[in-house]
Design a protein around this motif. Structure first.
Motif, short mmCIF file in Angstrom:
data_model
loop_
_atom_site.label_atom_id
_atom_site.label_comp_id
_atom_site.label_asym_id
_atom_site.label_seq_id
_atom_site.Cartn_x
_atom_site.Cartn_y
_atom_site.Cartn_z
N GLN A 33 0.83 -1.21 0.00
CA GLN A 33 0.00 0.00 0.00
C GLN A 33 0.86 1.26 0.00
OE1 GLN A 33 -2.99 0.46 -0.48
NE2 GLN A 33 -4.00 -1.49 -0.10
N ALA A 34 1.89 1.25 0.85
CA ALA A 34 2.72 2.45 0.99
C ALA A 34 3.36 2.83 -0.34
CB ALA A 34 3.80 2.22 2.05
N PHE A 35 3.91 1.85 -1.04
CA PHE A 35 4.62 2.18 -2.28
C PHE A 35 3.67 2.46 -3.44
CE2 PHE A 35 8.11 0.10 -0.01
CZ PHE A 35 9.07 1.07 -0.19
N ARG A 36 2.47 1.88 -3.38
CA ARG A 36 1.54 2.08 -4.49
C ARG A 36 0.80 3.39 -4.44
NH1 ARG A 36 -2.26 -2.30 -6.61
NH2 ARG A 36 -3.65 -0.99 -5.41
N ASN A 37 0.61 3.93 -3.24
CA ASN A 37 -0.28 5.09 -3.11
C ASN A 37 0.44 6.42 -3.05
OD1 ASN A 37 -2.71 3.75 -3.31
ND2 ASN A 37 -2.71 3.20 -1.15
N VAL A 38 1.75 6.41 -3.26
CA VAL A 38 2.49 7.67 -3.30
C VAL A 38 3.13 7.77 -4.69
CG1 VAL A 38 4.40 8.97 -2.30
CG2 VAL A 38 2.93 7.60 -0.83
N PRO A 39 2.98 8.91 -5.38
CA PRO A 39 3.55 9.02 -6.72
C PRO A 39 5.06 8.74 -6.71
CG PRO A 39 2.17 10.91 -6.25
CD PRO A 39 2.26 10.13 -4.99
N LEU A 40 5.53 8.13 -7.78
CA LEU A 40 6.94 7.76 -7.87
C LEU A 40 7.86 8.97 -7.71
CD1 LEU A 40 9.11 5.66 -8.38
CD2 LEU A 40 8.70 5.87 -10.82
N ILE A 41 7.47 10.09 -8.30
CA ILE A 41 8.33 11.29 -8.22
C ILE A 41 8.47 11.74 -6.76
CG2 ILE A 41 6.36 12.77 -8.80
CD1 ILE A 41 8.24 14.73 -10.06
N VAL A 42 7.38 11.63 -5.99
CA VAL A 42 7.45 12.00 -4.57
C VAL A 42 8.37 11.04 -3.83
CG1 VAL A 42 6.13 12.34 -2.46
CG2 VAL A 42 5.16 13.04 -4.65
N GLN A 43 8.29 9.75 -4.19
CA GLN A 43 9.19 8.78 -3.56
C GLN A 43 10.64 9.09 -3.89
OE1 GLN A 43 8.07 4.63 -3.92
NE2 GLN A 43 5.93 5.18 -4.18
N MET A 44 10.89 9.54 -5.13
CA MET A 44 12.25 9.93 -5.51
C MET A 44 12.74 11.05 -4.59
SD MET A 44 13.67 8.45 -8.29
CE MET A 44 13.13 7.16 -9.41
N PHE A 45 11.88 12.06 -4.39
CA PHE A 45 12.26 13.19 -3.53
C PHE A 45 12.52 12.72 -2.10
CE2 PHE A 45 10.18 16.90 -6.07
CZ PHE A 45 10.97 16.57 -7.14
N LEU A 46 11.65 11.79 -1.64
CA LEU A 46 11.82 11.30 -0.27
C LEU A 46 13.18 10.61 -0.12
CD1 LEU A 46 8.32 9.78 0.64
CD2 LEU A 46 9.31 11.93 1.44
N TRP A 47 13.53 9.75 -1.05
CA TRP A 47 14.80 9.04 -0.93
C TRP A 47 15.99 9.99 -1.07
CZ3 TRP A 47 15.23 4.60 1.23
CH2 TRP A 47 14.18 3.67 1.16
N PHE A 48 15.87 10.95 -2.00
CA PHE A 48 17.03 11.77 -2.30
C PHE A 48 17.20 12.95 -1.35
CE2 PHE A 48 19.63 14.60 -5.02
CZ PHE A 48 20.69 13.72 -5.22
N PHE A 49 16.08 13.60 -0.99
CA PHE A 49 16.18 14.81 -0.16
C PHE A 49 15.88 14.56 1.31
CE2 PHE A 49 14.94 16.56 -4.40
CZ PHE A 49 16.15 17.17 -4.67
N VAL A 50 14.97 13.63 1.60
CA VAL A 50 14.52 13.46 2.98
C VAL A 50 15.30 12.36 3.70
CG1 VAL A 50 12.55 12.90 4.44
CG2 VAL A 50 12.24 14.32 2.40
N PHE A 51 15.47 11.23 3.03
CA PHE A 51 16.08 10.08 3.69
C PHE A 51 17.43 10.40 4.32
CE2 PHE A 51 18.43 5.95 3.39
CZ PHE A 51 17.69 5.26 4.32
N PRO A 52 18.36 11.09 3.61
CA PRO A 52 19.67 11.37 4.23
C PRO A 52 19.56 12.27 5.47
CG PRO A 52 19.75 11.74 1.87
CD PRO A 52 18.32 11.57 2.22
N GLU A 53 18.43 13.02 5.60
CA GLU A 53 18.28 13.93 6.73
C GLU A 53 17.74 13.22 7.97
OE1 GLU A 53 19.29 16.97 6.48
OE2 GLU A 53 19.53 17.06 4.30
#
Lengths: 242, 242, 218
Positions: free
Chosen positions: B64-84
């Motif tokens: 559910q988590a991966f399907r219901n969030v747009p891929l581009i938002v997931q990209m931002f989460l991994w690249f900008f948010v995850f390292p923080e």
């Protein structure tokens, strides 16, 4: 060999098995019959742990199903089962179907398993079909392969869950013949079936079930000649009428 | 409409090598992500149908988590948010020391996103295979792992070849979203050619043709795999008996 | 990195809400336009004329083999050239979505119509209905029933995909959030908020779909 002791099972609030008790000795051929929905299939699936139950216990070859010490996988490898709709693995050939569990579960060598599979295929009259896929066989042939697949594990006891009820009428006998041979060779068998002819030929005992209760547990000849309960009489006459 | 055609531009340097590099990145990103996503998705999909309720639920939420969030938002989460949000040392490593961070994080993101979709496909295949083969495999003494490994997953893969194929096509298309975190894959490179030369027609046509070729090649591969599988006992109607 | 600061979200709600309105508007128009294009394409594909059917097939296969981002770039570049004057990102993105999603809707509609058994049409014709009546009263209602869950699922995907308008700077929900994140220097809170909003909306839409499917099945 098998002792069923006061087994009770509920689906939610609906009770499907009520205080079922019976024991089955080595070499016996026990026929389980009764109207549909009476809990026959559920009961025999409890014997190898495919269905769980809440109360009571079942002991197979001195091992209790409920005991935490019992390795259910080990136990299942010694109890063969034949299903109503064959359940051959469609992506494997007949030989591969038969040799899969011996190789993976019993860790037998490939060659040994194949030799054994060929012998078994001959026994069920399908020597020529080993390399075929299940989809290339008739229903009766598939069910005979399924029987061979169970026998390949050298089981102590064989469970049959309505083995002929998914078959066209002209194929029923070829499967029953294999089962009769098996019974005469001394295999312990528990057979859920409506084939009363089979029961009369090789059955030693009948368990008659209705609404989750074992209503009668008697020698075959007695059951057919003088059924005790009204329910059994009604059931037998409905079978005969068919 | 005034437009100066110049088809030669896509064969001039440096534009030709930009496009070819982009193609290389697209193929590498997609194949690498697929190599992670397929085993991971198969695992999650299998656990979703497994015997443990808590794990089934956990895997359902994963999907559910991966399907219901747009891929581009997931990209931002991994690249900008995850390292923080990870511990400082890990964050520092991700931001400063990780080689080609855009590609690595983009690949990870694409792999996890695709794994959730593969999990759904595998689950539907396992459900379509039904309870029969599962019971048959367990009844022959196989462990759950063996039943999935030798019987249920091979059946599921055969049943789900068409959706798995389109998912494999989709990963090449989805990989273009990685351009939003700075991965210079095929779409990004064609856009860059357009920005530099103002020859959008030529640049985008080149990209379109290359994507079409990728699709075409994938369909060819999938067709060959499918033929191979159906030679080996393809699953047709025989899965459902009667 | 200091702790999670929710005020950055609450302070920017009006701005984010404006972005969400654009996202919703774009989704609705893209779905409506995409269905129209899809129905036309599906009818072309099922038509008896060979050339028409082949052309529709080529269109569908071509669009289905390229990424949406590339289609957005294509139309962002093409629309001003074709119309002769700049139209801004909203219209070019909308047109890109309509043409792109049309290809996907075409496949949904086609398999929906083909999923109705041929016997149904024969049965309807045998009772004396005209061909049009048979399609109108017998085939189409069943086809729509077949299609509608897939249509809704596709619409949810389109809702997610509109966030790709980010690449041409259309100020939808994600782009607005991105602007806020850069202006306030708080990407963690903003992107997490964006993810949660998308998750909740898509999850709710899917739950609603499952509920209505169960009602139809009854």
């Amino acid at each position: 060999m098998i002792k069923i002791d006061g087994v009770c099972k509920w689906y939610g609030s609906h009770q499907v098995l009520t205080e079922c008790s019976a024991s089955i000795a080595r070499g016996e051929v026990v026929v389980v019959c009764g109207p549909s929905g009476s809990g026959k299939s559920t009961l025999i699936k409890c014997i190898n742990g495919l269905e769980s139950f809440q109360r009571g216990d079942i002991v197979v070859d001195q091992e209790s199903i409920k005991s935490p010490k019992t390795k259910i996988y080990k136990l299942r490898s010694r109890v063969g089962m034949v299903f109503q709709s064959f359940e051959l693995y469609p992506h494997l050939t007949c030989i591969e179907n038969i040799t899969l569990a011996p190789q993976k579960v019993l860790k037998r060598s490939r060659d040994e398993s194949i030799d054994r599979a060929k012998t078994l295929l001959k026994q069920v009259g399908l020597s020529a079909h080993g390399a075929k896929y299940p989809s290339q066989l008739s229903g009766g042939q598939q069910q005979r392969v399924a029987i061979a697949r169970s026998l390949a594990m050298d089981p102590l006891v064989m469970l049959f869950d309505e083995p002929t009820s998914a078959l066209d009428p002209e194929m029923i006998n070829e499967v029953l013949d294999v089962m009769v041979d098996l019974a005469r060779s001394g295999m312990t068998m528990v057979v859920v079936t409506h084939e009363m002819g089979f029961a009369q030929r090789v059955g030693t005992r009948v368990l008659f079930m209705d609404a989750g209760v074992i209503v009668e547990d008697r020698a075959c000849s007695e059951f057919f000649d003088r059924p005790e309960s009204d329910r059994a009489r009604a059931f037998l006459s409905s079978i005969v009428r068919r | 409409m005034s437009y100066r055609w110049n088809w030669g531009i896509i064969f001039e340097q440096p534009y030709l090598s930009w496009l070819l590099q982009g193609l290389g990145v697209t193929v590498a990103l997609s194949c690498l992500a697929w190599a992670i996503a397929l085993p991971l998705g198969t695992l999650v999909g299998s656990l979703r149908t497994g015997p443990y309720r808590a794990i089934r639920l956990l895997c359902a939420w994963y999907v559910q988590a991966f399907r219901n969030v747009p891929l581009i938002v997931q990209m931002f989460l991994w690249f900008f948010v995850f390292p923080e949000v990870v511990p400082k040392a890990v964050g520092f490593f991700l931001k400063r020391q990780l080689p080609i961070p855009e590609f690595t994080m983009g690949c990870l993101c694409l792999a996890l996103y695709t794994s959730a979709r593969i999990a759904e496909i595998i689950r539907s295949g396992l459900e379509a295979a039904g309870n029969g083969p599962r019971n048959a495999a367990l009844a022959s003494g196989m462990t759950y792992y063996q039943a999935y490994r030798y019987v249920l997953l091979p059946m599921s893969f055969r049943l789900t070849m068409p959706p798995l194929t389109s998912e494999f096509l989709a990963i090449f298309k989805n990989s273009s979203v990685a351009l939003t975190i700075g991965v210079l894959e095929l779409t990004a490179q064609s856009h860059q050619v357009e920005s530099f030369t103002f020859q959008g027609f030529e640049a985008f046509t080149a990209a379109t043709v290359l994507y079409a070729l990728i699709s075409w090649a994938c369909l060819g591969i999938a067709g060959a795999v499918n033929r191979q599988l159906s030679n080996a006992g393809g699953l047709g109607t025989e899965v459902a008996i009667k | 990195m200091s702790s999670f600061d929710l005020s950055v979200i609450t302070q920017n709600i009006p701005w984010l809400w404006a972005g969400m309105q654009l996202t919703i508007l774009l989704t609705l128009l893209a779905v409506a336009g995409g269905i129209i294009v899809g129905v036309i394409l599906a009818l072309c594909r099922l038509s008896p004329w060979w050339a028409l059917s082949a052309a529709a097939k080529l269109y569908v296969n071509l669009f289905r083999s390229i990424p949406l981002v590339l289609a957005v770039f294509w139309f962002y570049f093409l629309v001003p050239i074709v119309t002769g004057h700049p139209v801004g990102p909203f219209y070019s993105v909308l047109i890109a979505f309509v043409f792109f999603e049309g290809a996907y809707f075409a496949e949904i509609v086609r398999s929906g119509i083909q999923g109705v058994r041929r016997g149904q049409l024969s049965a309807a014709l045998s009772t004396g209905l005209s061909h049009v009546q048979a399609l109108r009263y017998v085939v189409m209602p069943q086809a729509i029933r077949n299609m509608y869950p897939v249509l809704v699922t596709r619409s949810i995907i389109i809702f997610q995909d509109t966030s790709l308008a980010f690449v041409v700077g259309l100020t939808d929900f994600l782009t607005s959030a991105n602007i806020v994140a850069n202006r306030e220097g708080r990407p963690v809170e903003i992107y997490c908020f964006v993810a949660v909003v998308y998750f909740l909306l898509c999850y709710a839409a899917e739950a609603g779909l499952n509920l209505s499917k169960r009602r139809v099945a009854r």
